[in-house]
Scaffold this motif. Structure first.
Motif, PDB file in Angstrom:
ATOM      1  N   ARG A 117      -4.733   3.593  -1.845  1.00  0.00           N
ATOM      2  CA  ARG A 117      -4.179   2.261  -2.107  1.00  0.00           C
ATOM      3  C   ARG A 117      -2.800   2.177  -1.453  1.00  0.00           C
ATOM      4  O   ARG A 117      -1.876   2.911  -1.841  1.00  0.00           O
ATOM      5  N   ARG A 118      -2.657   1.319  -0.457  1.00  0.00           N
ATOM      6  CA  ARG A 118      -1.394   1.155   0.257  1.00  0.00           C
ATOM      7  C   ARG A 118      -0.778  -0.199  -0.086  1.00  0.00           C
ATOM      8  O   ARG A 118      -1.385  -1.242   0.166  1.00  0.00           O
ATOM      9  N   TYR A 119       0.426  -0.178  -0.638  1.00  0.00           N
ATOM     10  CA  TYR A 119       1.084  -1.394  -1.094  1.00  0.00           C
ATOM     11  C   TYR A 119       1.947  -2.006   0.005  1.00  0.00           C
ATOM     12  O   TYR A 119       2.377  -1.329   0.936  1.00  0.00           O
ATOM     13  N   TYR A 120       2.212  -3.313  -0.129  1.00  0.00           N
ATOM     14  CA  TYR A 120       3.000  -4.030   0.874  1.00  0.00           C
ATOM     15  C   TYR A 120       4.435  -3.516   0.972  1.00  0.00           C
ATOM     16  O   TYR A 120       5.111  -3.720   1.978  1.00  0.00           O
ATOM     17  N   ASP A 121       4.927  -2.809  -0.069  1.00  0.00           N
ATOM     18  CA  ASP A 121       6.297  -2.294  -0.041  1.00  0.00           C
ATOM     19  C   ASP A 121       6.380  -0.889   0.551  1.00  0.00           C
ATOM     20  O   ASP A 121       7.442  -0.259   0.528  1.00  0.00           O
ATOM     21  N   SER A 124       2.117   4.349  -1.278  1.00  0.00           N
ATOM     22  CA  SER A 124       0.676   4.618  -1.204  1.00  0.00           C
ATOM     23  C   SER A 124       0.286   5.574  -2.326  1.00  0.00           C
ATOM     24  O   SER A 124       1.059   6.454  -2.703  1.00  0.00           O
ATOM     25  N   GLN A 207      -2.857  -3.518   0.634  1.00  0.00           N
ATOM     26  CA  GLN A 207      -2.348  -4.737   0.008  1.00  0.00           C
ATOM     27  C   GLN A 207      -1.229  -5.244   0.903  1.00  0.00           C
ATOM     28  O   GLN A 207      -0.074  -4.847   0.793  1.00  0.00           O
ATOM     29  N   THR A 215      -1.403 -10.859  -8.024  1.00  0.00           N
ATOM     30  CA  THR A 215      -0.034 -11.360  -8.007  1.00  0.00           C
ATOM     31  C   THR A 215       0.047 -12.876  -8.101  1.00  0.00           C
ATOM     32  O   THR A 215       1.085 -13.416  -8.427  1.00  0.00           O
TER      33      THR A 215
END
Length: 291
Positions: A117-121, A124, A207, A215
Motif C-alpha cells: 500500500r503506497r500512500y500519496y504522502d 508505504s 493511493q 477520504t
C-alpha cells in the motif's frame, strides 16, 4: 487460457501505460488482459487504442456506470480458468506471474496474495500473508474469526475460479461504489471450499490522490459500514464450525467497534459526517451493548 486479468479504467490516462505494461510485460499465451473502459473522457480511450492489436489483450468500451459495471463486463468476456483484478493506477510486481501461476496446479478455489500500500504522502506499508492451504472453507473461516487479518476485503489480490463465479451468478453489485468488493467476496466464499493464502506480493496499491472513497465525504457512511459489518459477520459465522461462542462474540464485537472507530476518525475531516453519524453510533452502542 489459465488466467484472465481484468482492469477497469476511468480517467486514468496519466498512469495507464505504467499499469498496463506492468501486466503485459509478464504475460504469456496462457494469460489474457481485459481492459474495460468505464466511459473515460480524459483521453484514456484514445490511449487504449494503442493496445487493441497486442496479442491476448481485449479492450471493451462502455458507458460510464462505475467500476463494478466495468468489472462485470470483463467477467462476461473472460476465458481464463481463473480471473483476477487490478485498478488502473496500480502496478503489478515484476515477478508475480512467474511466482503465482505455478500455484494454480493445486486447483484450489481461491488464492489470496499480499500487496504494498503506497500512500500519496510517500509512505508505504507491506500487507503480507503467511503461506497456508486450508483443507475446507470452515477451517479458513475459523482462522479468520480468530485472527481477522487475511486481506479479505479487496478483489484485487485474489485468483477466483471463473466456473464458480458463472455457476452461482456471482458478480459485483453495481448499486454500491464502496464496499462492493467485500460483498462480492462474501458471496464467493459461501460457494467454495479450498483456499490458499500466499506470501507472494502481487501489486503496488497506489493511493495517488486525496479523492479516494476513504477520504471523500460519504452520505450514510455509518449505515453503509454497518451493513457491510452485518454481511461479514453473517458470512463468517455461517462458515465457521470450529470456533467457540466466546471467539465468535469477540469477532463480532471487535469488528463493529473497529467500524465505529474508523467512522469517528473521519469526523475531523468531514464535520457533516459527525452530525449525521454520531447519533447512530451512540444508538448502536447503547442498543447492541458494544462496550
Amino acid at each position: 487460457m489459465i488466467l484472465s486479468f481484468i482492469i477497469p479504467t476511468y480517467n486514468c490516462r496519466e498512469y495507464l501505460d505504467e499499469c498496463l505494461m506492468s501486466v503485459i510485460n509478464g504475460m504469456n499465451e496462457d494469460i489474457e488482459l481485459i481492459v474495460a473502459d468505464d466511459g473515460s473522457d480524459d483521453g484514456t480511450s484514445k490511449l487504449l487504442a494503442n493496445y487493441k492489436d497486442i496479442g491476448n489483450v481485449k479492450v471493451i468500451a462502455l458507458e460510464h456506470k462505475g467500476a463494478s459495471h466495468a468489472r462485470n463486463a470483463g467477467l462476461d468476456v473472460a476465458e481464463g480458468k481463473y480471473v483476477t483484478f487490478m485498478d488502473c493506477d496500480d502496478t503489478l510486481c515484476t515477478d508475480f506471474f512467474q511466482e503465482s501461476i505455478p500455484l494454480i496446479d493445486k486447483s484450489l478455489d481461491l488464492y489470496i496474495f499480499g500487496f504494498v500500500r503506497r500512500y500519496y504522502d510517500g509512505r508505504s506499508v507491506v500487507q503480507s500473508l503467511d503461506n497456508m492451504q486450508y483443507r475446507d472453507i470452515s477451517s479458513f473461516a475459523d482462522d479468520f474469526v480468530r485472527k481477522g487479518q487475511m486481506l479479505i476485503y479487496s478483489a484485487c489480490n485474489k485468483f477466483y475460479r471463473r466456473d464458480i463465479l458463472d455457476k452461482h451468478g456471482i458478480r459485483f453489485n453495481e448499486k454500491y461504489a464502496f464496499g462492493e468488493d467485500r460483498l462480492f467476496n462474501y458471496s464467493y466464499l459461501k460457494a467454495i471450499d479450498k483456499v490458499m493464502t500466499s506470501d507472494i506480493i502481487m501489486f503496488n496499491y497506489n493511493q495517488r490522490s486525496l479523492e479516494s472513497m476513504s477520504t471523500k465525504p460519504v452520505d450514510g457512511y455509518f449505515d453503509l459500514v454497518k451493513m457491510l459489518h452485518n454481511e461479514k459477520v453473517k458470512c463468517f459465522l455461517e462458515l465457521s464450525h470450529g470456533t467457540t461462542e466466546v471467539e465468535r462474540k469477540a469477532f463480532v464485537d471487535f469488528d463493529m467497534l473497529n467500524e465505529i472507530k474508523m467512522t469517528i476518525d473521519r469526523f475531523e475531516e468531514h464535520p457533516d459526517e459527525r452530525t449525521e453519524n454520531l447519533p447512530k453510533i451512540i444508538d448502536t452502542i447503547y442498543r447492541e451493548n458494544y462496550i
